[in-house]
Design a protein around this motif. Structure first.
Motif, PDB file in Angstrom:
ATOM      1  N   VAL A 221      54.427  22.171  48.916  1.00 37.37           N
ATOM      2  CA  VAL A 221      53.003  22.313  49.158  1.00 37.37           C
ATOM      3  C   VAL A 221      52.196  21.654  48.038  1.00 37.37           C
ATOM      4  N   THR A 222      51.012  21.099  48.393  1.00 36.21           N
ATOM      5  CA  THR A 222      50.155  20.424  47.404  1.00 36.21           C
ATOM      6  C   THR A 222      48.918  21.246  47.042  1.00 36.21           C
ATOM      7  N   THR A 223      48.441  22.086  47.950  1.00 35.89           N
ATOM      8  CA  THR A 223      47.259  22.914  47.682  1.00 35.89           C
ATOM      9  C   THR A 223      47.486  24.327  48.188  1.00 35.89           C
ATOM     10  N   ILE A 224      46.898  25.297  47.490  1.00 36.52           N
ATOM     11  CA  ILE A 224      46.925  26.695  47.908  1.00 36.52           C
ATOM     12  C   ILE A 224      45.523  27.255  47.768  1.00 36.52           C
ATOM     13  N   ASP A 225      44.989  27.787  48.859  1.00 37.59           N
ATOM     14  CA  ASP A 225      43.661  28.391  48.868  1.00 37.59           C
ATOM     15  C   ASP A 225      43.800  29.877  49.177  1.00 37.59           C
ATOM     16  N   MET A 226      43.489  30.709  48.174  1.00 36.76           N
ATOM     17  CA  MET A 226      43.625  32.154  48.324  1.00 36.76           C
ATOM     18  C   MET A 226      42.287  32.837  48.589  1.00 36.76           C
ATOM     19  N   THR A 227      41.293  32.074  48.940  1.00 33.54           N
ATOM     20  CA  THR A 227      39.973  32.633  49.189  1.00 33.54           C
ATOM     21  C   THR A 227      40.036  33.702  50.278  1.00 33.54           C
ATOM     22  N   GLY A 228      39.495  34.862  49.987  1.00 34.32           N
ATOM     23  CA  GLY A 228      39.480  35.945  50.963  1.00 34.32           C
ATOM     24  C   GLY A 228      40.458  37.049  50.632  1.00 34.32           C
ATOM     25  N   ILE A 229      41.554  36.731  49.937  1.00 30.70           N
ATOM     26  CA  ILE A 229      42.482  37.774  49.504  1.00 30.70           C
ATOM     27  C   ILE A 229      41.807  38.558  48.391  1.00 30.70           C
ATOM     28  N   THR A 230      41.667  39.854  48.571  1.00 30.19           N
ATOM     29  CA  THR A 230      40.837  40.650  47.673  1.00 30.19           C
ATOM     30  C   THR A 230      41.598  41.383  46.585  1.00 30.19           C
ATOM     31  N   GLU A 231      42.914  41.545  46.745  1.00 32.57           N
ATOM     32  CA  GLU A 231      43.627  42.320  45.733  1.00 32.57           C
ATOM     33  C   GLU A 231      45.127  42.090  45.828  1.00 32.57           C
TER      34      GLU A 231
ATOM     35  N   ALA B 266      42.572  35.087  55.471  1.00 30.80           N
ATOM     36  CA  ALA B 266      41.256  35.007  54.839  1.00 30.80           C
ATOM     37  C   ALA B 266      40.827  36.356  54.271  1.00 30.80           C
ATOM     38  N   ALA B 267      41.689  37.367  54.382  1.00 26.95           N
ATOM     39  CA  ALA B 267      41.392  38.693  53.841  1.00 26.95           C
ATOM     40  C   ALA B 267      42.701  39.434  53.647  1.00 26.95           C
ATOM     41  N   GLY B 268      42.667  40.454  52.790  1.00 29.93           N
ATOM     42  CA  GLY B 268      43.869  41.259  52.643  1.00 29.93           C
ATOM     43  C   GLY B 268      44.025  41.846  51.258  1.00 29.93           C
ATOM     44  N   VAL B 269      44.633  43.032  51.202  1.00 33.29           N
ATOM     45  CA  VAL B 269      45.052  43.678  49.963  1.00 33.29           C
ATOM     46  C   VAL B 269      46.569  43.681  49.995  1.00 33.29           C
TER      47      VAL B 269
ATOM     48  N   THR C 255      38.006  28.854  34.860  1.00 28.42           N
ATOM     49  CA  THR C 255      36.603  29.126  35.170  1.00 28.42           C
ATOM     50  C   THR C 255      36.481  30.209  36.229  1.00 28.42           C
ATOM     51  N   GLU C 256      37.400  30.209  37.206  1.00 29.90           N
ATOM     52  CA  GLU C 256      37.351  31.203  38.274  1.00 29.90           C
ATOM     53  C   GLU C 256      37.856  32.567  37.832  1.00 29.90           C
ATOM     54  N   LEU C 257      38.645  32.617  36.770  1.00 32.24           N
ATOM     55  CA  LEU C 257      39.200  33.893  36.337  1.00 32.24           C
ATOM     56  C   LEU C 257      38.094  34.862  35.951  1.00 32.24           C
ATOM     57  N   PRO C 258      38.250  36.141  36.310  1.00 32.34           N
ATOM     58  CA  PRO C 258      37.292  37.157  35.880  1.00 32.34           C
ATOM     59  C   PRO C 258      37.596  37.608  34.456  1.00 32.34           C
TER      60      PRO C 258
ATOM     61  N   ILE D  51      41.178  32.453  43.306  1.00 32.41           N
ATOM     62  CA  ILE D  51      41.857  33.573  42.646  1.00 32.41           C
ATOM     63  C   ILE D  51      40.865  34.480  41.925  1.00 32.41           C
ATOM     64  N   GLU D  52      39.609  34.439  42.353  1.00 33.15           N
ATOM     65  CA  GLU D  52      38.619  35.317  41.744  1.00 33.15           C
ATOM     66  C   GLU D  52      38.825  36.782  42.083  1.00 33.15           C
TER      67      GLU D  52
END
Length: 465
Positions: free
Chosen positions: A370-380, A356-359, A431-434, A401-402
């Motif tokens: 795999v069917t879904t990937i959630d990268m929420t929390g990875i910061t860099e 849920a976190a990490g650089v 939409t999520e892309l910066p 991936i924000e």
């Protein structure tokens, strides 16, 4: 030339004919253990184990009418042999009196003997040695490092010749240097069942122990009799089927490559680096390792079904590659991964729980189920050409991936190609892309052509469809 049996085998009350026995070429005769046969070259043979080649000569008739015998005597150094029973005590021939431990010495090993004796060394005599069982050849790539004050190693050969001359141990020293030569093929009754290498000083006195061990070639079974000093273990595709790492509490590095390995027991609280490649091991109990110490895990081409590493806070690198049976990779709580996450080539992998976190320097998820990937929390993601989620034929959703504003693409595209992302899934990603001047490759996804790439273009992105 093959040895042809000329007489029948006496086996209980019945008889059976023997064909050809030739231990040197691997041919043999199938018979029960303890079966006795006579060959045309006047040798008596006994079946000592279950394999067709497990025959051992014990009596030979000479042309002049004399006979020579191979007699294997028990090691009686730690027992009291019965009255009038022959044995071996520390290399000396003894006769039991029913009262004396080791028996009464009747022939010293220092005497010029007219027969060959075998002394089977006990573990107490081997002290901190490495024991290798059933080795037949190819010793050059088996190496040891020593510590605890030791500067040399000495070898105990299979042929009963005792400890050899100590040789200097420098880094990884081939045990062949200590043995003097490859062990000879184990068909002679004088041979014990193992060879050994001991850490010692220049005079050959036991000192310290084995700190590093590399096993290769024909290694089938090993044991380090002073396990508290062994800190590193490598195995390279040798026919070992079972390893109990919990016997060696000081291990910090383990790298096992074993096509024949079926069982691997963990239990090493100091282990920092663990790698397993090419085995049929299905279960790895990482709960037996220290989550505050383990930093690297690499599992490849193995039959493991799960890689469960929740809350391993010291973990820095995780690689799970080409494991056809793995279904779950659990990394939740591993929030200090900074080097690499690589999960590739696992066709039935359904669940990946990411930190849920990490650089992270490098991130790749490819060719999985795999069917879904959630990268929420990875910061860099910090590395060049280091972000790839590709070739996952059932992957329909990527979220979180924000973090990409801090990603330095270095001119390389960010790859999301050949997945199963629909038009809606891709539009959500856009939409999520910066806002960022970079390239995103989404080709090979079923929704690529119809997706609204303008959402990303307006933020500075180049989209490859």
């Amino acid at each position: 030339m093959s040895t042809e049996f000329s007489e029948v085998i006496k086996q209980g009350g019945g008889t059976m004919e023997l064909g050809v026995l030739d231990p040197t070429t691997g041919l043999g005769v199938i018979a029960s253990v303890s079966t006795i046969g006579t060959s045309i070259d006047n040798k008596q043979w006994v079946k000592v184990d279950t394999e067709p080649t497990d025959w051992r000569p014990f009596l030979t008739g000479e042309a002049d009418g004399t006979f020579s015998a191979n007699i294997e005597l028990a090691d009686v150094s730690e027992v009291v042999p019965p009255l009038n029973v022959l044995g071996v005590n520390k290399g000396n021939l003894t006769l039991g009196d029913g009262d004396t431990q080791g028996g009464i010495e009747i022939v010293s090993a220092s005497t010029a003997l007219e027969f060959n004796y075998q002394h089977t060394f006990s573990d107490s005599e081997l002290e901190g040695a490495l024991k290798l069982e059933d080795m037949t050849a190819g010793m050059t790539n088996v190496t040891v490092a020593v510590g605890g004050g030791a500067t040399h190693i000495k070898g105990l050969r299979w042929d009963g010749s005792g400890w050899g001359t100590p040789v200097v141990a420098s880094g990884g020293t081939s045990i062949k240097d200590a043995l003097g030569a490859d062990p000879i093929a184990p068909f002679n009754s004088r041979m014990q069942k193992f060879i050994a290498v001991m850490a010692c000083d220049a005079a050959g006195d036991a000192l310290g122990g084995i700190t590093g061990l590399t096993l290769a070639d024909d290694t089938k079974k090993f044991e380090v009799l002073n396990p508290t000093l062994l800190s590193s273990l490598y195995t390279y595709y040798c026919p070992i089927t079972s390893i109990d790492l919990s016997l060696y509490p000081a291990l910090t590095l383990v790298n096992i490559r074993g096509l024949f390995l079926e069982s691997l027991k963990l239990g090493n609280w100091q282990l920092e680096d663990f790698s397993l490649t090419g085995s049929s091991v299905q279960t790895l109990d990482f709960s037996k390792l220290n989550p505050a110490v383990l930093s690297t895990v690499d599992v490849a081409s193995s039959s493991v079904t799960e890689v469960l590493l929740p809350d391993f806070t010291a973990l820095d690198t995780v690689r799970v590659r080409y494991c056809d049976l793995v279904t779950t990779v659990e990394l939740s709580g591993c929030n200090n991964i900074s080097d690499k996450i690589e999960i590739t080539g696992c066709p039935i992998l359904e669940t990946i729980n990411l930190p849920a976190a990490g650089v992270i320097n490098s991130f790749e998820i490819a060719s999985n189920g795999v069917t879904t990937i959630d990268m929420t929390g990875i910061t860099e993601i910090t590395g060049y050409a280091a972000f790839r989620i590709i070739n996952n034929p059932q992957l329909t959703s990527i979220t979180g991936i924000e973090f990409l504003p801090t990603f330095n693409a270095g001119g390389y595209p960010i790859d999301l190609y050949n997945n199963a992302l629909t038009e809606a899934a891709l539009n959500q990603i856009y939409t999520e892309l910066p806002a960022l001047s970079a390239t995103l490759n989404v080709s090979g996804n079923p929704g690529a052509a119809a997706s609204n790439i303008q959402i990303a273009i307006d933020k500075g992105w180049t989209i490859l469809i």
